[in-house]
Motif scaffolding. Structure first.
Motif, PDB file in Angstrom:
ATOM      1  N   ILE A  33       0.877  -1.170   0.000  1.00 32.49           N
ATOM      2  CA  ILE A  33       0.000   0.000   0.000  1.00 32.49           C
ATOM      3  C   ILE A  33       0.918   1.224   0.000  1.00 32.49           C
ATOM      4  O   ILE A  33       2.128   1.105   0.193  1.00 32.49           O
ATOM      5  CB  ILE A  33      -0.982   0.017   1.200  1.00 32.49           C
ATOM      6  CG1 ILE A  33      -0.245   0.066   2.540  1.00 32.49           C
ATOM      7  CG2 ILE A  33      -1.940  -1.165   1.138  1.00 32.49           C
ATOM      8  CD1 ILE A  33      -1.161   0.383   3.734  1.00 32.49           C
ATOM      9  N   PRO A  34       0.366   2.412  -0.222  1.00 32.01           N
ATOM     10  CA  PRO A  34       1.221   3.605  -0.193  1.00 32.01           C
ATOM     11  C   PRO A  34       1.907   3.719   1.175  1.00 32.01           C
ATOM     12  O   PRO A  34       1.294   3.458   2.217  1.00 32.01           O
ATOM     13  CB  PRO A  34       0.228   4.759  -0.414  1.00 32.01           C
ATOM     14  CG  PRO A  34      -0.924   4.134  -1.149  1.00 32.01           C
ATOM     15  CD  PRO A  34      -1.033   2.735  -0.585  1.00 32.01           C
ATOM     16  N   ALA A  35       3.166   4.116   1.160  1.00 33.68           N
ATOM     17  CA  ALA A  35       3.953   4.192   2.397  1.00 33.68           C
ATOM     18  C   ALA A  35       3.588   5.429   3.211  1.00 33.68           C
ATOM     19  O   ALA A  35       3.563   6.538   2.678  1.00 33.68           O
ATOM     20  CB  ALA A  35       5.438   4.249   2.053  1.00 33.68           C
ATOM     21  N   ARG A  36       3.303   5.227   4.502  1.00 35.28           N
ATOM     22  CA  ARG A  36       3.167   6.367   5.406  1.00 35.28           C
ATOM     23  C   ARG A  36       4.543   6.585   6.013  1.00 35.28           C
ATOM     24  O   ARG A  36       5.147   5.634   6.525  1.00 35.28           O
ATOM     25  CB  ARG A  36       2.108   6.061   6.475  1.00 35.28           C
ATOM     26  CG  ARG A  36       1.393   7.310   6.958  1.00 35.28           C
ATOM     27  CD  ARG A  36       0.273   6.966   7.902  1.00 35.28           C
ATOM     28  NE  ARG A  36       0.797   6.668   9.226  1.00 35.28           N
ATOM     29  CZ  ARG A  36       0.108   6.056  10.189  1.00 35.28           C
ATOM     30  NH1 ARG A  36      -1.131   5.636   9.945  1.00 35.28           N
ATOM     31  NH2 ARG A  36       0.653   5.845  11.358  1.00 35.28           N
ATOM     32  N   GLU A  37       5.007   7.804   6.012  1.00 35.00           N
ATOM     33  CA  GLU A  37       6.401   8.076   6.339  1.00 35.00           C
ATOM     34  C   GLU A  37       6.782   7.566   7.723  1.00 35.00           C
ATOM     35  O   GLU A  37       7.876   7.000   7.901  1.00 35.00           O
ATOM     36  CB  GLU A  37       6.699   9.581   6.238  1.00 35.00           C
ATOM     37  CG  GLU A  37       6.615  10.143   4.816  1.00 35.00           C
ATOM     38  CD  GLU A  37       5.222  10.623   4.449  1.00 35.00           C
ATOM     39  OE1 GLU A  37       4.223  10.165   5.070  1.00 35.00           O
ATOM     40  OE2 GLU A  37       5.123  11.456   3.529  1.00 35.00           O
ATOM     41  N   LEU A  47       5.764   5.130   9.407  1.00 31.69           N
ATOM     42  CA  LEU A  47       5.790   3.671   9.521  1.00 31.69           C
ATOM     43  C   LEU A  47       6.875   3.039   8.669  1.00 31.69           C
ATOM     44  O   LEU A  47       7.051   1.819   8.695  1.00 31.69           O
ATOM     45  CB  LEU A  47       4.431   3.096   9.097  1.00 31.69           C
ATOM     46  CG  LEU A  47       3.232   3.525   9.927  1.00 31.69           C
ATOM     47  CD1 LEU A  47       1.954   2.930   9.340  1.00 31.69           C
ATOM     48  CD2 LEU A  47       3.398   3.077  11.379  1.00 31.69           C
ATOM     49  N   ASN A  48       7.607   3.848   7.914  1.00 29.91           N
ATOM     50  CA  ASN A  48       8.532   3.280   6.951  1.00 29.91           C
ATOM     51  C   ASN A  48       9.933   3.884   6.961  1.00 29.91           C
ATOM     52  O   ASN A  48      10.476   4.210   5.910  1.00 29.91           O
ATOM     53  CB  ASN A  48       7.909   3.372   5.541  1.00 29.91           C
ATOM     54  CG  ASN A  48       6.745   2.404   5.391  1.00 29.91           C
ATOM     55  OD1 ASN A  48       6.961   1.215   5.181  1.00 29.91           O
ATOM     56  ND2 ASN A  48       5.534   2.910   5.530  1.00 29.91           N
ATOM     57  N   LEU A  90      10.649   1.716   0.443  1.00 25.43           N
ATOM     58  CA  LEU A  90      10.014   2.426   1.563  1.00 25.43           C
ATOM     59  C   LEU A  90       9.601   3.855   1.174  1.00 25.43           C
ATOM     60  O   LEU A  90       8.778   4.472   1.832  1.00 25.43           O
ATOM     61  CB  LEU A  90      10.970   2.490   2.753  1.00 25.43           C
ATOM     62  CG  LEU A  90      11.416   1.137   3.303  1.00 25.43           C
ATOM     63  CD1 LEU A  90      12.509   1.331   4.344  1.00 25.43           C
ATOM     64  CD2 LEU A  90      10.230   0.382   3.888  1.00 25.43           C
ATOM     65  N   THR A  91      10.188   4.363   0.128  1.00 24.11           N
ATOM     66  CA  THR A  91       9.845   5.702  -0.344  1.00 24.11           C
ATOM     67  C   THR A  91       8.369   5.798  -0.728  1.00 24.11           C
ATOM     68  O   THR A  91       7.740   6.842  -0.558  1.00 24.11           O
ATOM     69  CB  THR A  91      10.707   6.050  -1.576  1.00 24.11           C
ATOM     70  OG1 THR A  91      12.076   5.750  -1.296  1.00 24.11           O
ATOM     71  CG2 THR A  91      10.575   7.509  -1.956  1.00 24.11           C
ATOM     72  N   GLN A 136       4.554   0.252   1.273  1.00 22.51           N
ATOM     73  CA  GLN A 136       4.644  -0.504   2.514  1.00 22.51           C
ATOM     74  C   GLN A 136       4.105  -1.907   2.281  1.00 22.51           C
ATOM     75  O   GLN A 136       2.925  -2.080   1.909  1.00 22.51           O
ATOM     76  CB  GLN A 136       3.847   0.186   3.641  1.00 22.51           C
ATOM     77  CG  GLN A 136       3.828  -0.688   4.913  1.00 22.51           C
ATOM     78  CD  GLN A 136       3.315   0.018   6.136  1.00 22.51           C
ATOM     79  OE1 GLN A 136       3.091   1.220   6.116  1.00 22.51           O
ATOM     80  NE2 GLN A 136       3.126  -0.712   7.221  1.00 22.51           N
TER      81      GLN A 136
END
Lengths: 238, 238, 238, 238, 238, 238
Positions: free
Chosen positions: D56-60, D62-63, D147-148, D151
């Motif tokens: 899924i799109p990375a939340r900063e 959490l990554n 991670l950019t 996720q």
């Protein structure tokens, strides 16, 4: 295969969503014109057989403004030849960087009794077109003259419009959501089926707004739902 | 982590723009759902914890209309299970070629007390949904039944929606501009901070509309601006 | 080359569609800003010389919120320096994932007498901007602060906006359809020509709405059309 | 439903084009993964059951890079758990702005006997991956760490990949053209049918290269074509 | 207007880049087919008059595999009718989700002496086509049969291909870069002019590789450059 | 801030993937130029400080071929002024419909000792450029002359390229995967860090190819991994 008044009337009273489901049942999944929307709010549905115009990319030397001095220019000719009651459908290759048509041509179509106009490109004079009493659908407003990007090349042949196939005579139906293409030979049966489906959907909507769950109701897998619908039809004369 | 009434109240009174800035301060840059817009104008903000539904591309043999005969079909099940006060968020892979849902399901969500619905695809029956008293956000209208392109596959797992990550329980806030996703653990502090920021922005707006320059005022690098703001707060009870 | 009141007045009374045709006659095919639309309905045309701001992609270390503490930050400086009567044009690289500006800056531009604002990205606080008495054009609403994706880098240099070239001082005209860029040195003659064209188009529209065919009328290849137009001009004082 | 050696062997000897036609005959039109291509030229087909990973799109928050310190991180866990002989399929939401994986992980998959890897995003270290003896398919090279933008969120659930539905266990086949997804329950019959079709296509190709017309030959509507094909089969032992 | 051997020869020895410049001088800016590339490396240029095939979106009921049982199916008919020496150009509406053609049809074109094939969609069996001794250009590989998305509807009419207009008989030239469309009536003069330009560009390249500055050389605004070029031509017999 | 030979040497020996990770650690997520690829295979990395050229959309009247008669035309001037050892970076607004440059200009850059060229648009004469001994990166081949769509407007200012910010003097590094932009002030430390990371990645790759699991190794959370790496460094002198 003419569009009967009866079928026209039925199609005027159902939604493009319902029609898409009826088409889906027959294996037709790509009959909704993608990414076009109505200009203005104009009351009832747009209904009529397709009369088509096809554009190809404009070559500059063939498309000076003077081409319109020729009465036989396909764009102008098509506007004068489109039958009353038909829907004028334009294949603009989904390119809205220049206009497919403007308010004068759309006004002329309206005066000639044409039922509506659809392009997968854009209209110029879009604020004026939004005020006219003829349904019109496009992708987005586009002020540049159509000669900037489009050359009218063929009248009333099969085309693509918004990724949907459109054959002359196919029945076009538009509502506040968009436009669907019904293959001509299916128009009567689809109109009939969609009318039935609409009755059921109206019943379901009423029940849902009364608080009922959709489970067993939509679709009516509970016998009670079917009984209730039968009663509702009698009560509402539908 | 439940959403308190107090936080819900604060979030109802701030804009998604202000919330995005508060998130930006914490290094969160992708919490605005890209390219969705509200259907209709419905007054206050949409606020509630996310309850999610995920679609994958539809395989034709698994998605005839008859799948809805199954009461356990994830789309229908999700509609009946979404908690009152929650926001129903659909991962449609940004694909609006077929509908994510239609007016009957959205009506049912409304009747069940759900706080709103968001999809990064499109709704069918969009003119009807625009009239319902429940906030709804999508990319564009789309009449084809969702089975044409979408298979509901998972209820309430983590998803992407409009390029933003959404975890179940994240707090969704929507206004006339769009929808933002607030990570659950930040909701209280973001709500508080955004409330403060909104007071300041309202003050600034008032001053700007009185003719003041933004230099020294926004941000308030002039001491006078800070003095004036303090006075304004006392005067306006904020 | 200042914009005369006379030319400004003429440009306020013609459409972007007509202006595009006048530009097309001179070989200029890309002067319409692609894919921007007005926020709200605000009456007359937006007219004024371009004053530009250019964004590049934001590098995170150079774009914390604290940059706005600097009164010389180009975005804020530009807002205070844009001349009254000018149109503020922003090159956002067609990227609407973050805002080009918000309601406070647009309010300030309005209070300073700026004639309008255009971005090929998006505005935040778009519902508020739609209510302000200053024309504003963008691609779509975008709540994230501009620092998320944009760094203001240059004031009043040549830019691209929606695939159109914009040089400082070019005359921007916006209506309900969109925005066109008129090269500064052509403004007077284009304004004059478009005024003449508009008279003719109004005449044609009137005749079409009376039921006349477009053939021979639009363009007026029939001598009768030219005679009728001459009479119409005398009658209507145009 | 295990993939038999026989079926695996057959699928290794037919093209994705032929498989798509066999699927089309069964009403399955969207099983080709759109817009992915092989890295390097690696001889035979990639064949194996799908083992999936979903991003899924990375939340900063959490990554950060430190997430990889956790041995249970889904990306790393999936790489170690993917069964030998399987194809590792990644749902990257068609987003190639950051990598789906790099050469170290792909090397590990290779060493573990995995049959191949597919993402609808991009790989980093793509020049190295192109040299490895494991088939790999992606959209385009992408150096930023996953991670950019991504996720890893779920191992071996149903996903979308390049607009195709992929269920764990579906049989993936890749050749120099791209990758097709065969529903698990159809693998044996599709493999058999495609083998037959390939024999016929090889015959046709031979005849066409000898100068024969395709009319009556492809499809073999001329009786002579069928006779010739029967002879060809005997002669070539197919 | 036949393509003379002399013009064909000249066009075989110049680049599409040079041809585009010659067309640009005549006000033709959109004659390069956007976003297609060659399959394989095949030596000399592709040169020949356009013979066209147009696809519209496929309607499912009209496009079962059995349509190919009809010898008059436009796709198959076109392949057998395309004149030797011509270039087969396919309007696939830039849609590469399904194939425009596969290796058997392309082999047949090759055997019939056709000069090349271009589609703005994709080919299936692309690895095989890359090996055939006939130039072929497409957007990207696409394994699904063309019936999945395309219905062949018209042979040898005017079309769009990659945003360029193509009229039957226009001269198509392809090299390692892509494909350009030369209006038929300009072919001789463009071929001649491009031959002259190529001589000059070869001279300039030689000088630049010897270390000379481009200023005054390219274009040859220094008199010395013109003198040197004249000498170079004599020396090289060009 | 000059690029030292030492740093240049280090950057020549690491990958863009590793550099992106080092930048990611510092919060820089958008420094990889999206969607460009190398023309040809040219051995080592491209390394050098950025020297930029910015294009805006071409206005037809300002961009006839005759503009190149002016020795001060920014495109030509930039080619002669770009310092040896620098990388020439072109902001083409991601528009590859016309060329950013062709083989003659790229040859001149090569002869002048320029380290490489990058555009987020396309090159013409791309097959020739692929053969030149200078690294070159673009989106896709594009034969039309740059005047068709681009006007060179500014030399060596800050630009966007492929969605990445590029300031003059930033250090550009390109490999077989693509191009990354290192902010000038970080070049030395990033080069050093990436060199260390590369040693570790080479060690890991070796171990993985020997059959070791990535768990505990990558990252080296097992103490044994750290011990082994230390031994490997001594053994390999890195």
């Amino acid at each position: 295969m003419a569009l009967s008044d009866q079928t026209r009337g039925k199609l005027a009273a159902v939604s493009t969503a319902t029609l898409c489901t009826a088409l889906f049942k027959r294996g037709l999944r790509n009959q909704f014109i993608q990414n076009v929307r109505p200009l203005g709010v104009k009351g009832g549905n747009m209904v009529g057989p397709a009369f088509t115009l096809r554009y190809i990319p404009a070559r500059e030397d063939l498309n000076p403004l003077s081409v319109f001095l020729d009465r036989a220019h396909p764009q102008r000719k098509a506007v004068e030849e489109c039958p009353p009651g038909a829907v004028f459908v334009v294949d603009s290759r989904k390119d809205a960087r220049a206009a497919s048509a403007g308010s004068i041509l759309v006004s002329r179509l309206m005066m000639r009794g044409v039922a509506g106009i659809v392009t997968d490109g854009g209209f110029r004079d879009s604020p004026e077109i939004a005020q006219l009493a003829i349904p019109a659908y496009h992708q987005r407003p586009s002020a540049p003259t159509n000669l900037t990007a489009h050359q009218a090349i063929e009248i009333n042949g099969p085309i693509g419009c918004g990724d949907a196939p459109v054959f002359p005579g196919d029945i076009m139906v538009g509502d506040g959501e968009g436009v669907v293409v019904i293959p001509a030979h299916l128009a009567d049966e689809i109109a009939e089926e969609a009318t039935e489906m609409t009755a059921f959907e109206d019943f379901v909507t009423e029940k849902v707004l009364e608080g009922r769950s959709i489970l067993g109701l939509y679709p009516p897998t509970d016998e009670q739902s079917q009984t209730d619908f039968a009663a509702w039809r009698r009560q509402n004369g539908r």
